[in-house]
Design a protein around this motif. Structure first.
Motif, PDB file in Angstrom:
ATOM      1  N   GLU A 112      73.596  69.072  28.430  1.00 52.13           N
ATOM      2  CA  GLU A 112      74.579  68.437  28.502  1.00 52.13           C
ATOM      3  C   GLU A 112      74.394  66.827  28.242  1.00 52.13           C
ATOM      4  N   GLU A 113      73.230  66.165  28.481  1.00 52.28           N
ATOM      5  CA  GLU A 113      72.898  64.971  28.138  1.00 52.28           C
ATOM      6  C   GLU A 113      72.342  64.812  26.904  1.00 52.28           C
ATOM      7  N   GLY A 114      72.224  66.004  26.068  1.00 49.69           N
ATOM      8  CA  GLY A 114      71.635  65.728  24.719  1.00 49.69           C
ATOM      9  C   GLY A 114      70.256  65.328  24.693  1.00 49.69           C
ATOM     10  N   GLU A 115      69.317  66.025  25.357  1.00 54.82           N
ATOM     11  CA  GLU A 115      68.068  65.406  25.206  1.00 54.82           C
ATOM     12  C   GLU A 115      67.522  66.004  24.089  1.00 54.82           C
ATOM     13  N   PRO A 116      66.725  65.280  23.178  1.00 56.63           N
ATOM     14  CA  PRO A 116      66.062  66.013  21.892  1.00 56.63           C
ATOM     15  C   PRO A 116      65.225  67.389  22.121  1.00 56.63           C
ATOM     16  N   ASN A 117      65.624  68.220  21.316  1.00 59.93           N
ATOM     17  CA  ASN A 117      64.842  69.419  21.233  1.00 59.93           C
ATOM     18  C   ASN A 117      64.943  70.251  20.091  1.00 59.93           C
ATOM     19  N   ASP A 118      64.153  71.339  19.975  1.00 64.52           N
ATOM     20  CA  ASP A 118      63.854  72.102  18.775  1.00 64.52           C
ATOM     21  C   ASP A 118      65.237  72.827  18.348  1.00 64.52           C
ATOM     22  N   LEU A 119      66.130  73.240  19.334  1.00 61.83           N
ATOM     23  CA  LEU A 119      67.271  73.983  19.125  1.00 61.83           C
ATOM     24  C   LEU A 119      68.429  73.071  18.708  1.00 61.83           C
ATOM     25  N   ALA A 120      68.252  71.829  18.910  1.00 56.04           N
ATOM     26  CA  ALA A 120      69.539  71.005  18.346  1.00 56.04           C
ATOM     27  C   ALA A 120      69.946  71.012  17.107  1.00 56.04           C
ATOM     28  N   THR A 121      68.843  71.499  16.092  1.00 55.84           N
ATOM     29  CA  THR A 121      69.346  71.664  14.710  1.00 55.84           C
ATOM     30  C   THR A 121      70.103  72.753  14.395  1.00 55.84           C
ATOM     31  N   LEU A 122      70.238  73.615  15.283  1.00 56.41           N
ATOM     32  CA  LEU A 122      70.846  74.923  14.932  1.00 56.41           C
ATOM     33  C   LEU A 122      72.427  74.749  14.800  1.00 56.41           C
ATOM     34  N   SER A 123      72.925  75.425  13.810  1.00 53.64           N
ATOM     35  CA  SER A 123      74.519  75.282  13.739  1.00 53.64           C
ATOM     36  C   SER A 123      75.173  75.478  14.861  1.00 53.64           C
ATOM     37  N   THR A 124      75.006  76.146  15.701  1.00 48.43           N
ATOM     38  CA  THR A 124      75.852  76.548  16.840  1.00 48.43           C
ATOM     39  C   THR A 124      75.357  75.823  18.330  1.00 48.43           C
ATOM     40  N   TRP A 125      74.430  74.778  18.313  1.00 50.88           N
ATOM     41  CA  TRP A 125      74.002  74.031  19.254  1.00 50.88           C
ATOM     42  C   TRP A 125      75.190  73.321  19.807  1.00 50.88           C
ATOM     43  N   GLY A 126      76.039  72.799  18.944  1.00 46.18           N
ATOM     44  CA  GLY A 126      76.947  71.961  19.459  1.00 46.18           C
ATOM     45  C   GLY A 126      78.161  72.870  20.482  1.00 46.18           C
ATOM     46  N   ALA A 127      78.079  74.050  20.203  1.00 48.61           N
ATOM     47  CA  ALA A 127      78.968  74.959  20.892  1.00 48.61           C
ATOM     48  C   ALA A 127      78.392  75.286  22.217  1.00 48.61           C
ATOM     49  N   VAL A 128      77.166  75.053  22.453  1.00 46.62           N
ATOM     50  CA  VAL A 128      76.201  75.400  23.469  1.00 46.62           C
ATOM     51  C   VAL A 128      76.458  74.100  24.667  1.00 46.62           C
ATOM     52  N   VAL A 129      76.616  73.117  23.933  1.00 47.79           N
ATOM     53  CA  VAL A 129      76.607  71.678  24.663  1.00 47.79           C
ATOM     54  C   VAL A 129      77.989  71.564  25.153  1.00 47.79           C
ATOM     55  N   GLU A 130      78.968  71.867  24.591  1.00 51.81           N
ATOM     56  CA  GLU A 130      80.647  71.663  24.842  1.00 51.81           C
ATOM     57  C   GLU A 130      80.984  72.788  25.797  1.00 51.81           C
ATOM     58  N   ALA A 131      80.360  74.095  25.579  1.00 52.09           N
ATOM     59  CA  ALA A 131      80.866  75.068  26.307  1.00 52.09           C
ATOM     60  C   ALA A 131      80.624  74.959  27.852  1.00 52.09           C
ATOM     61  N   ASP A 132      79.188  74.223  28.497  1.00 47.40           N
ATOM     62  CA  ASP A 132      79.107  74.079  29.672  1.00 47.40           C
ATOM     63  C   ASP A 132      78.882  75.498  30.421  1.00 47.40           C
ATOM     64  N   ALA A 133      78.430  76.565  29.586  1.00 40.35           N
ATOM     65  CA  ALA A 133      78.070  77.755  29.922  1.00 40.35           C
ATOM     66  C   ALA A 133      76.763  77.970  30.977  1.00 40.35           C
ATOM     67  N   ASP A 134      77.030  78.736  31.884  1.00 37.65           N
ATOM     68  CA  ASP A 134      75.956  79.257  32.726  1.00 37.65           C
ATOM     69  C   ASP A 134      75.014  79.985  32.111  1.00 37.65           C
ATOM     70  N   PRO A 135      73.743  79.332  32.238  1.00 44.82           N
ATOM     71  CA  PRO A 135      72.545  80.093  31.614  1.00 44.82           C
ATOM     72  C   PRO A 135      72.058  81.240  32.447  1.00 44.82           C
ATOM     73  N   ILE A 136      72.735  82.518  32.223  1.00 48.08           N
ATOM     74  CA  ILE A 136      72.595  83.792  32.803  1.00 48.08           C
ATOM     75  C   ILE A 136      71.682  84.587  32.192  1.00 48.08           C
ATOM     76  N   ALA A 137      70.329  84.755  32.481  1.00 49.21           N
ATOM     77  CA  ALA A 137      69.671  85.639  31.514  1.00 49.21           C
ATOM     78  C   ALA A 137      69.801  87.252  31.949  1.00 49.21           C
ATOM     79  N   ALA A 138      70.028  87.742  30.899  1.00 54.00           N
ATOM     80  CA  ALA A 138      69.843  89.375  30.982  1.00 54.00           C
ATOM     81  C   ALA A 138      68.775  90.123  31.622  1.00 54.00           C
ATOM     82  N   ALA A 139      68.679  91.103  32.048  1.00 55.19           N
ATOM     83  CA  ALA A 139      67.529  91.773  32.687  1.00 55.19           C
ATOM     84  C   ALA A 139      66.645  91.859  31.766  1.00 55.19           C
ATOM     85  N   ALA A 140      66.807  92.116  30.640  1.00 56.74           N
ATOM     86  CA  ALA A 140      66.100  92.609  29.474  1.00 56.74           C
ATOM     87  C   ALA A 140      65.279  91.272  28.849  1.00 56.74           C
ATOM     88  N   ASP A 141      65.869  90.247  29.119  1.00 54.01           N
ATOM     89  CA  ASP A 141      65.348  88.906  29.063  1.00 54.01           C
ATOM     90  C   ASP A 141      64.666  88.114  30.157  1.00 54.01           C
TER      91      ASP A 141
END
Length: 238
Positions: A112-141
């Motif tokens: 949320e704080e927009g820290e620089p990172n290597d995923l920020a150039t992805l076209s869907t990164w803005g959706a991740v920032v705006e959604a405030d989605a809980d980072p829930i890892a699947a068992a396989a991940d």
């Protein structure tokens, strides 16, 4: 955490067309990401299977092509994010170092704080920032490096090479992102560890018996070196 707030990724394209045109060359197309990134089957860690939160999280992370990943070591566990761009692993991180968070809130705040990172150039990164989605890892991940270490040093009751194969996949992804050539070498078929992994992948009907103690000791030594190398490229946050 707070309830998942769904944000339609496509809506981001309409926010500022001019700005998007200016940044087109800097963004990696989601077409390069989603094709190789699939939310694999299995229960989601931390939520009841089939619950509304589980389904919403599955749909969201699958739609953006970026998945929460849990890494478990003897020293503790943490969360990060991973995707694949043209079949190459990319993590939430920078400067060949993966950012790993001991709590979901820590990861969410970082995003949320927009820290620089290597995923920020992805076209869907803005959706991740705006959604405030809980980072829930699947068992396989969720990758339990500690359990593999316990299995190889004899402190675990079970012997499960399939577990080694699964965790080794994450180790290779981390090695690729962090440029850890030693890890890639240790997991190649030319080593005892790599040969054991390749043998398990080729033999789905293996009897699962523990090898001789001397052979296990070699596997344990090589695996411990893999874990030690990976630990050098993890940046831990609370």
């Amino acid at each position: 955490g707070d309830a998942l707030k769904w944000v339609e990724p496509a809506a981001l394209d309409d926010e500022d067309d001019d700005e998007e045109d200016d940044n087109t060359e800097d963004e990696d197309s989601i077409d390069d990401v989603v094709g190789a990134t699939v939310l694999r089957g299995g229960a989601l860690v931390g939520v009841e299977e089939g619950s509304e939160d589980s389904r919403a999280a599955t749909e969201f992370w699958e739609s953006v092509g970026i998945l929460p990943v849990r890494l478990i070591f003897r020293e503790g566990s943490g969360l990060t994010l991973r995707c694949y761009v043209e079949d190459t692993a990319r993590f939430l991180g920078s400067e060949l170092t993966v950012d790993v968070f001991r709590t979901p809130d820590g990861l969410s705040t970082f995003v949320e704080e927009g820290e620089p990172n290597d995923l920020a150039t992805l076209s869907t990164w803005g959706a991740v920032v705006e959604a405030d989605a809980d980072p829930i890892a699947a068992a396989a991940d969720s990758y339990d490096f500690a359990q593999v270490s316990d299995m190889l040093d004899g402190t675990a009751d079970s012997w499960d090479l399939a577990l080694l194969v699964q965790v080794a996949e994450a180790a290779l992804d981390l090695a690729e992102y962090c440029h850890l050539t030693r890890v890639s070498d240790l997991l190649s078929p030319d080593t005892e560890l790599g040969a054991a992994i390749e043998g398990e992948e080729d033999d789905a009907d293996g009897n699962g018996e523990r090898p001789e103690a001397s052979d296990v000791a070699v596997l344990a030594e090589q695996w411990n070196e893999v874990v030690a190398e990976i630990s050098t490229c993890l940046r831990w946050h609370d």
